[in-house]
Design a protein around this motif. Structure first.
Motif, PDB file in Angstrom:
ATOM      1  N   UNK A 196     -41.496   3.030   2.615  1.00 39.23           N
ATOM      2  CA  UNK A 196     -40.289   4.295   2.500  1.00 39.23           C
ATOM      3  C   UNK A 196     -40.027   5.469   2.063  1.00 39.23           C
ATOM      4  N   UNK A 197     -39.312   6.122   2.904  1.00 40.52           N
ATOM      5  CA  UNK A 197     -39.035   7.864   2.757  1.00 40.52           C
ATOM      6  C   UNK A 197     -37.549   7.774   1.437  1.00 40.52           C
ATOM      7  N   UNK A 198     -37.934   8.874   1.068  1.00 37.15           N
ATOM      8  CA  UNK A 198     -36.489   8.886   0.405  1.00 37.15           C
ATOM      9  C   UNK A 198     -35.706   8.928   1.509  1.00 37.15           C
ATOM     10  N   UNK A 199     -35.472   9.143   2.740  1.00 34.35           N
ATOM     11  CA  UNK A 199     -33.975   9.648   3.137  1.00 34.35           C
ATOM     12  C   UNK A 199     -33.670   8.124   3.498  1.00 34.35           C
ATOM     13  N   UNK A 200     -35.059   6.869   3.281  1.00 31.83           N
ATOM     14  CA  UNK A 200     -34.241   5.768   3.501  1.00 31.83           C
ATOM     15  C   UNK A 200     -33.481   5.252   2.048  1.00 31.83           C
ATOM     16  N   UNK A 201     -32.825   5.807   0.753  1.00 31.77           N
ATOM     17  CA  UNK A 201     -33.133   5.324  -0.574  1.00 31.77           C
ATOM     18  C   UNK A 201     -31.425   6.062  -0.105  1.00 31.77           C
ATOM     19  N   UNK A 202     -30.268   5.093  -0.632  1.00 39.28           N
ATOM     20  CA  UNK A 202     -28.469   5.330  -0.959  1.00 39.28           C
ATOM     21  C   UNK A 202     -28.652   6.670  -1.577  1.00 39.28           C
ATOM     22  N   UNK A 203     -28.738   5.823  -2.829  1.00 36.10           N
ATOM     23  CA  UNK A 203     -28.719   6.488  -4.101  1.00 36.10           C
ATOM     24  C   UNK A 203     -29.812   5.979  -4.970  1.00 36.10           C
ATOM     25  N   UNK A 204     -29.819   6.579  -6.085  1.00 36.90           N
ATOM     26  CA  UNK A 204     -30.366   6.372  -7.422  1.00 36.90           C
ATOM     27  C   UNK A 204     -29.702   5.956  -8.410  1.00 36.90           C
ATOM     28  N   UNK A 205     -29.723   4.550  -9.220  1.00 35.95           N
ATOM     29  CA  UNK A 205     -28.739   4.813 -10.311  1.00 35.95           C
ATOM     30  C   UNK A 205     -30.204   5.168 -11.321  1.00 35.95           C
ATOM     31  N   UNK A 206     -30.124   5.214 -12.665  1.00 35.65           N
ATOM     32  CA  UNK A 206     -30.761   5.233 -14.188  1.00 35.65           C
ATOM     33  C   UNK A 206     -30.060   4.257 -15.013  1.00 35.65           C
ATOM     34  N   UNK A 207     -31.473   3.055 -15.773  1.00 38.05           N
ATOM     35  CA  UNK A 207     -30.859   2.706 -16.774  1.00 38.05           C
ATOM     36  C   UNK A 207     -31.419   2.670 -17.922  1.00 38.05           C
ATOM     37  N   UNK A 208     -31.615   3.542 -19.159  1.00 41.09           N
ATOM     38  CA  UNK A 208     -31.729   4.202 -20.528  1.00 41.09           C
ATOM     39  C   UNK A 208     -32.023   3.316 -21.438  1.00 41.09           C
ATOM     40  N   UNK A 209     -33.170   3.666 -22.384  1.00 38.69           N
ATOM     41  CA  UNK A 209     -33.382   2.808 -23.602  1.00 38.69           C
ATOM     42  C   UNK A 209     -31.980   3.860 -24.381  1.00 38.69           C
ATOM     43  N   UNK A 210     -31.033   3.024 -24.982  1.00 39.69           N
ATOM     44  CA  UNK A 210     -30.141   3.684 -26.175  1.00 39.69           C
ATOM     45  C   UNK A 210     -30.428   4.746 -26.658  1.00 39.69           C
ATOM     46  N   UNK A 211     -29.860   6.042 -27.672  1.00 36.71           N
ATOM     47  CA  UNK A 211     -29.320   6.569 -29.291  1.00 36.71           C
ATOM     48  C   UNK A 211     -30.481   7.214 -28.878  1.00 36.71           C
TER      49      UNK A 211
END
Length: 508
Positions: free
Chosen positions: A69-84
């Motif tokens: 895939x290319x970045x153009x095929x990515x509809x969006x990016x979501x982030x989950x992260x270690x909290x605190x």
């Protein structure tokens, strides 16, 4: 037609992963890289924010390449992260102010004790929904401001920025020193001790109490909205979501209705129950937190119960006692006996978390006789996870006025069928494991996809949730009640060692 995907960035305590998901919520590709853990002093835990950023720059192209895939095929990016985990950086240079202080770090203990005695300490829990503890971000920010010469003055001028890991990554993705967006979402903001749980804004009283300049704080946004467009790593792709990792798992498990509950079983365990659009104050040792917020819709709140030791107890049986060679062997060993033989293990290796919050507790094995074998010990180890889960669920039911109907479980321990059956037995409700076990990453992807219309709504996401396994309770009620009483008596014994040391007359 060219396939479109959503990318999830799962920035965890030990590694960062990029996972590509398709419209059916199926994992298409994954790339992962660990980062170094720094322990400069006893009780101190640090990460290098630049190392984590560089790792993301490396693994994102790998995940795309795996899928062709290319970045153009990515509809969006979501982030989950270690909290605190707390990051400070220079707004003009983009260079971090030292290393990030990790959520496990205990250096702020003396500061927290001092703050607990200060006027206004009761306001902290009242407004933030959290206890005043080293676990959260505000004491770390204060510590860094107090221990770095000139830093407070710079922070007051807005030259130094604060964020948890998602803020750091979004700022860099969206341009960094060249116009980077400085934001956080409500779930992460709710873990700082600085946000009012009702207004979802930074609270001036809390900022004054902790001595944190408002100029260094990110803008609080919803969990699901477009924060900006990536200029690095994924050029032109919208950054559409951010959630703390446990809230992301709640979202990935499709716990969208009040009473729906998930538990992530790893080294420890995290239970979150959706309590609806009104925050529920806990009288039973739980945390009140934001579960998620979709765009302009009202925030959804959650009760959270943290268990310190679950999978780590299996590791102790393997590495500390040498009774098994690999973690999966524990199930085979535990099945060599029909019950625990009257033996209970309470793994208070560093105190007990929810619902007790007793730092002085110490681990204990009770009921030892010459009848006990290593099979009984193995069974007691697995049962400890089940009974600790029961304690937290009882607290959640009492606080929320809701009744758990089913527990959605994820994490490494869910591969152990025996322990999942034990959890179902002691809770007296079914336990379900989803087809996609990467629920943290999936939750971040779902949230980002919603923000850009890749998925139409929550019901569509709920339809994406498919069960891989389900365990139904099979324990007799009388046995369940008797064994739970035994467990609670064993837990009480974990406090006796400290009591007796402080007052010999208190010894049993």
């Amino acid at each position: 037609m060219t396939e479109r995907y959503v990318m999830s960035i799962d920035q965890g305590t030990t590694s960062t992963r990029c996972i590509l998901f398709d419209h059916g919520g199926r994992l298409v590709s994954v790339a992962q890289r660990e980062h170094r853990q720094h322990f400069p002093k006893p009780g101190w835990v640090e990460h290098d924010p630049m190392e984590i950023w560089r790792n993301l720059e490396r693994i994102a192209p790998e995940a795309l390449a795996q899928a062709g895939a290319t970045p153009g095929q990515v509809a969006a990016v979501g982030i989950a992260n270690q909290r605190e985990t707390t990051v400070l950086w220079d707004r003009l240079t983009g260079v971090p102010i030292g290393r990030a202080i990790v959520w496990q770090d205990m250096r702020t203990g003396p500061l927290v004790d001092e703050l607990a005695r200060a006027p206004g300490a009761a306001m902290v829990t009242e407004r933030s929904g959290l206890p005043l503890a080293t676990y959260f971000s505000a004491p770390r920010v204060r510590w860094m401001l107090d221990h770095t010469p000139g830093l407070r003055e710079r922070a007051e001028r807005g030259e130094v920025l604060f964020g948890t890991m998602e803020s750091w990554l979004i700022w860099n993705l969206s341009g960094g020193v060249d116009g980077g967006v400085h934001v956080t979402d409500v779930t992460n903001a709710s873990r700082t001790l600085l946000m009012d749980l009702h207004t979802l804004t930074w609270d001036d009283g809390l900022l004054d109490f902790f001595g944190v300049p408002k100029a260094m704080l990110p803008e609080i946004r919803s969990s699901t909205e477009t924060y900006g467009t990536a200029r690095r790593v994924f050029p032109g792709v919208r950054v559409g979501a951010a959630l703390g990792d446990q809230q992301a798992a709640l979202f990935g498990q499709a716990c969208f209705s009040p009473g729906e509950t998930k538990c992530t079983y790893g080294t420890g365990a995290f239970l979150l129950m959706n309590t609806g659009t009104t925050p529920v104050r806990s009288d039973n040792g739980l945390l009140t937190t934001v579960g998620y917020k979709i765009g302009d819709e009202p925030a959804v709140y959650a009760l959270e119960g943290s268990i310190a030791i679950t999978g780590a107890l299996v590791q102790w049986l393997r590495d500390g006692l040498g009774l098994i060679s690999t973690a999966p062997e524990i199930e085979t060993l535990a099945r060599t006996v029909d019950d625990n033989g009257g033996c209970y293990i309470v793994p208070a290796f560093s105190g007990l978390f929810a619902p007790h919050w007793r730092s002085e507790a110490r681990g204990i094995i009770v009921g030892l006789t010459s009848y006990i074998t290593k099979g009984h010990l193995a069974r007691a180890v697995l049962e400890a996870t089940a009974w600790q889960t029961r304690e937290v669920v009882d607290a959640m039911n009492a606080d929320s006025g809701l009744s758990l109907k089913e527990l959605k479980a994820d994490g490494g321990m869910t591969s152990d069928n025996l322990v999942m059956q034990m959890v179902a037995d002691v809770l007296n409700v079914p336990v379900a494991r989803p087809m996609v076990v990467e629920t943290v990453s999936l939750g971040a992807a779902y949230a980002a996809g919603l923000a850009v219309g890749y998925w139409a709504g929550l019901e569509g996401l709920r339809r994406n949730w498919h069960r891989a396994a389900r365990w139904v309770p099979a324990m007799e009620p009388a046995r369940r009640a008797a064994e739970y009483d035994n467990w609670k008596r064993a837990v009480e014994r974990t406090f006796d060692w400290i009591r007796a040391g402080e007052d010999p007359a208190a010894a049993p």
